[in-house]
Design an enzyme around this catalytic site. Structure first.
Site, PDB file in Angstrom:
ATOM      1  N   GLU A 127     -36.002   4.773  -2.058  1.00  0.00           N
ATOM      2  CA  GLU A 127     -36.524   4.781  -3.452  1.00  0.00           C
ATOM      3  C   GLU A 127     -36.838   3.284  -3.640  1.00  0.00           C
ATOM      4  O   GLU A 127     -37.025   3.227  -4.936  1.00  0.00           O
ATOM      5  CB  GLU A 127     -35.651   5.656  -4.363  1.00  0.00           C
ATOM      6  CG  GLU A 127     -35.859   6.977  -4.193  1.00  0.00           C
ATOM      7  CD  GLU A 127     -35.054   7.889  -5.290  1.00  0.00           C
ATOM      8  OE1 GLU A 127     -35.954   7.886  -6.225  1.00  0.00           O
ATOM      9  OE2 GLU A 127     -34.131   8.595  -5.105  1.00  0.00           O
ATOM     10  N   LYS A 144     -37.182  14.096 -11.437  1.00  0.00           N
ATOM     11  CA  LYS A 144     -37.836  15.306 -12.130  1.00  0.00           C
ATOM     12  C   LYS A 144     -39.087  14.992 -12.768  1.00  0.00           C
ATOM     13  O   LYS A 144     -40.020  15.697 -13.027  1.00  0.00           O
ATOM     14  CB  LYS A 144     -36.706  15.684 -13.485  1.00  0.00           C
ATOM     15  CG  LYS A 144     -35.570  16.472 -13.124  1.00  0.00           C
ATOM     16  CD  LYS A 144     -34.726  17.095 -14.144  1.00  0.00           C
ATOM     17  CE  LYS A 144     -33.984  16.234 -14.778  1.00  0.00           C
ATOM     18  NZ  LYS A 144     -32.834  15.679 -13.910  1.00  0.00           N
ATOM     19  N   TYR A 177     -23.313  13.727 -11.994  1.00  0.00           N
ATOM     20  CA  TYR A 177     -22.856  12.970 -10.954  1.00  0.00           C
ATOM     21  C   TYR A 177     -22.181  11.779 -11.794  1.00  0.00           C
ATOM     22  O   TYR A 177     -22.478  11.127 -12.593  1.00  0.00           O
ATOM     23  CB  TYR A 177     -23.877  12.085  -9.800  1.00  0.00           C
ATOM     24  CG  TYR A 177     -25.117  11.620 -10.620  1.00  0.00           C
ATOM     25  CD1 TYR A 177     -25.414  10.381 -10.698  1.00  0.00           C
ATOM     26  CD2 TYR A 177     -26.074  12.661 -11.097  1.00  0.00           C
ATOM     27  CE1 TYR A 177     -26.446   9.938 -11.376  1.00  0.00           C
ATOM     28  CE2 TYR A 177     -27.332  12.099 -11.762  1.00  0.00           C
ATOM     29  CZ  TYR A 177     -27.256  10.573 -11.774  1.00  0.00           C
ATOM     30  OH  TYR A 177     -28.466  10.281 -12.213  1.00  0.00           O
ATOM     31  N   TYR A 178     -20.865  11.534 -10.823  1.00  0.00           N
ATOM     32  CA  TYR A 178     -19.747  10.457 -11.410  1.00  0.00           C
ATOM     33  C   TYR A 178     -20.020   9.164 -11.024  1.00  0.00           C
ATOM     34  O   TYR A 178     -19.011   8.585 -10.523  1.00  0.00           O
ATOM     35  CB  TYR A 178     -18.470  11.326 -11.514  1.00  0.00           C
ATOM     36  CG  TYR A 178     -18.102  12.490 -11.894  1.00  0.00           C
ATOM     37  CD1 TYR A 178     -17.759  12.410 -13.370  1.00  0.00           C
ATOM     38  CD2 TYR A 178     -18.494  13.905 -11.437  1.00  0.00           C
ATOM     39  CE1 TYR A 178     -17.576  13.526 -14.320  1.00  0.00           C
ATOM     40  CE2 TYR A 178     -18.296  14.693 -12.247  1.00  0.00           C
ATOM     41  CZ  TYR A 178     -17.989  14.779 -13.435  1.00  0.00           C
ATOM     42  OH  TYR A 178     -17.628  15.935 -14.222  1.00  0.00           O
ATOM     43  N   HIS A 179     -21.067   8.603 -11.515  1.00  0.00           N
ATOM     44  CA  HIS A 179     -21.448   7.430 -11.402  1.00  0.00           C
ATOM     45  C   HIS A 179     -22.130   6.968 -12.563  1.00  0.00           C
ATOM     46  O   HIS A 179     -23.415   7.580 -12.824  1.00  0.00           O
ATOM     47  CB  HIS A 179     -22.084   6.846  -9.946  1.00  0.00           C
ATOM     48  CG  HIS A 179     -22.605   5.466  -9.911  1.00  0.00           C
ATOM     49  ND1 HIS A 179     -22.083   4.696  -8.874  1.00  0.00           N
ATOM     50  CD2 HIS A 179     -23.492   4.735 -10.475  1.00  0.00           C
ATOM     51  CE1 HIS A 179     -22.544   3.372  -9.038  1.00  0.00           C
ATOM     52  NE2 HIS A 179     -23.355   3.428 -10.174  1.00  0.00           N
ATOM     53  N   HIS A 216     -24.431   6.367 -15.391  1.00  0.00           N
ATOM     54  CA  HIS A 216     -25.988   6.225 -15.325  1.00  0.00           C
ATOM     55  C   HIS A 216     -26.530   6.688 -16.692  1.00  0.00           C
ATOM     56  O   HIS A 216     -25.968   7.304 -17.841  1.00  0.00           O
ATOM     57  CB  HIS A 216     -26.767   7.249 -14.287  1.00  0.00           C
ATOM     58  CG  HIS A 216     -26.531   8.572 -14.516  1.00  0.00           C
ATOM     59  ND1 HIS A 216     -25.371   9.110 -14.218  1.00  0.00           N
ATOM     60  CD2 HIS A 216     -27.082   9.740 -14.984  1.00  0.00           C
ATOM     61  CE1 HIS A 216     -25.268  10.424 -14.427  1.00  0.00           C
ATOM     62  NE2 HIS A 216     -26.144  10.834 -14.866  1.00  0.00           N
TER      63      HIS A 216
HETATM   64  C1  DD3 Z   1     -29.704  15.824  -7.801  1.00  0.00           C
HETATM   65  C2  DD3 Z   1     -28.949  14.836 -10.035  1.00  0.00           C
HETATM   66  C3  DD3 Z   1     -29.387  14.462  -8.449  1.00  0.00           C
HETATM   67  C4  DD3 Z   1     -29.890  18.380  -6.700  1.00  0.00           C
HETATM   68  C5  DD3 Z   1     -30.968  17.739  -7.328  1.00  0.00           C
HETATM   69  C6  DD3 Z   1     -30.901  16.486  -7.870  1.00  0.00           C
HETATM   70  N1  DD3 Z   1     -33.420  10.828  -9.424  1.00  0.00           N
HETATM   71  C7  DD3 Z   1     -31.190  13.100  -7.627  1.00  0.00           C
HETATM   72  C8  DD3 Z   1     -31.214  12.361  -5.415  1.00  0.00           C
HETATM   73  C9  DD3 Z   1     -32.159  11.368  -5.637  1.00  0.00           C
HETATM   74  C10 DD3 Z   1     -32.128  11.879  -7.990  1.00  0.00           C
HETATM   75  C11 DD3 Z   1     -32.605  11.759  -9.203  1.00  0.00           C
HETATM   76  C12 DD3 Z   1     -28.651  16.536  -7.103  1.00  0.00           C
HETATM   77  C13 DD3 Z   1     -30.619  13.129  -6.217  1.00  0.00           C
HETATM   78 CL1  DD3 Z   1     -32.677  18.479  -7.317  1.00  0.00          CL
HETATM   79  C14 DD3 Z   1     -29.115  18.043  -6.234  1.00  0.00           C
HETATM   80  O1  DD3 Z   1     -30.962  13.780  -8.654  1.00  0.00           O
HETATM   81  C15 DD3 Z   1     -32.732  11.141  -6.932  1.00  0.00           C
HETATM   82  N2  DD3 Z   1     -33.695  10.167  -7.252  1.00  0.00           N
HETATM   83  N3  DD3 Z   1     -32.381  12.647 -10.440  1.00  0.00           N
HETATM   84  C16 DD3 Z   1     -34.109   9.962  -8.450  1.00  0.00           C
HETATM   85  N4  DD3 Z   1     -34.907   9.045  -8.659  1.00  0.00           N
END
Ligand code: DD3
Length: 318
Positions: free
Chosen positions: A166, A188, A254-256, A258
């Protein structure tokens, strides 16, 4: 160009060509969708116009999320002019139609998680929700041991910070190891309209799991994210700070550490009071009391199938 609510023009919303960059020439990615075999529907919502599906790609478990995107102001006239129109019914001054939009105005936002773990699958199953109230002691005795024992992978977060994924989507970066962060669109958001604007600021430091770890030591970090995040969004999207809801989740997914930046007019998932903590409130609370988030009780929702809920039940807290 899209007109935003202020009548201004959303100058730097990405064009379709820019959004699509990198999506071509990778047959392995196309086949994630075309080879997907549906096993069952996890959830669907007519109002949100999305559906969450569990299935398989070859032999791997996968989750596919399909979502109709909002109608865009910048393509309205083309939509009205170039669609096939079929009358459904006419009655007095009322009539309804089916528009057959041209293919390029009829896209479906698609998210694939593959291979998906059991946790990915469970996340989208509809579940009864319970509100729990976690004291500082509950956090140390129940929640912290529970989340430490879980394998929540934050590989994707590290990929973003290390520019392994990304990198072309980054809107702003402050590389400082203590107060720095990367700001990019949450996935999203398809970035095609400002109504559902959604960006995340991911901090470079890797030692802050959540709101519970924050002390006054982190004030420079939090203030930096607030001011530089708002500036960057103003520059890039012409959306002013007063149009933004800037907040943290507790519990986070997620535990980082943000921070979420969403349009104040967008009812983003997770923006309700039981989960969202406004960054400005967090900053003020830490200014008043450095150990505010170690000591105070925090309420949050847990799904019936969440292992953490079981811990709270066993301890007689729910
Ligand atoms: C996630 C919270 C996590 C399923 C799903 C989403 N924004 C991400 C990977 C790359 C991203 C996010 C976990 C996971 Cl559908 C499991 O979200 C991501 N990249 N929210 C961006 N830009």
């Amino acid at each position: 160009m899209a007109e935003n609510e202020n009548g201004g023009s959303a100058k730097r919303l990405k064009t379709d060509a820019e959004n699509d960059r990198g999506d071509t020439g990778e047959p392995s990615c196309d086949s994630l969708v075309s080879d997907f075999e549906v096993s069952r529907i996890l959830r669907d919502c007519a109002r949100e116009k999305n559906i969450f599906i569990h299935g398989k790609v070859k032999d791997q478990d996968a989750v596919v999320i399909l979502e109709k995107t909002p109608i865009r102001q910048d393509t309205l006239s083309e939509l009205l002019k170039s669609s096939q129109v079929k009358l459904e019914m006419k009655n007095d001054v009322y009539s309804t139609y089916q528009l057959r939009a041209p293919a390029h105005l009829n896209e479906i936002k698609t998210t694939v998680v593959c291979p998906a773990t059991e946790k990915h699958v469970k996340k989208y199953l509809h579940q009864e929700v319970f509100l729990v109230e976690e004291s500082g002691e509950d956090y140390r005795k129940l929640t912290l041991p529970y989340i430490s024992g879980q394998s929540f992978s934050v590989q994707w977060v590290h990929n973003i910070l290390e520019k392994k994924a990304e990198a072309d989507r980054i809107v702003f970066e402050d590389p400082d190891p203590d107060t720095g962060f990367v700001l990019l669109p949450d996935f999203k958001w398809d970035q095609k309209q400002l109504q559902d604007l959604y960006l995340i600021a991911i901090v470079h430091r890797r030692d802050v799991k959540s709101l519970r770890d924050l002390t006054s030591e982190h004030l420079p970090l939090l203030k930096n994210i607030r001011s530089k995040g708002q500036d960057a969004i103003q520059r890039q999207y012409s959306v002013s700070p007063s149009k933004l809801r800037v907040y943290l989740h507790y519990q986070p997914s997620y535990y980082h550490l943000h921070i979420h930046f969403t349009s104040v007019e967008y009812d983003a998932p997770g923006c309700r009071v039981e989960r969202a903590h406004l960054l400005s409130d967090v900053i003020q609370n830490l200014q008043a009391d450095s150990s505010y988030y170690q000591n105070r009780s925090l309420a949050f929702p847990l799904r019936a199938d969440d292992g953490l809920l079981l811990k709270f039940k066993e301890a007689g807290k729910v």
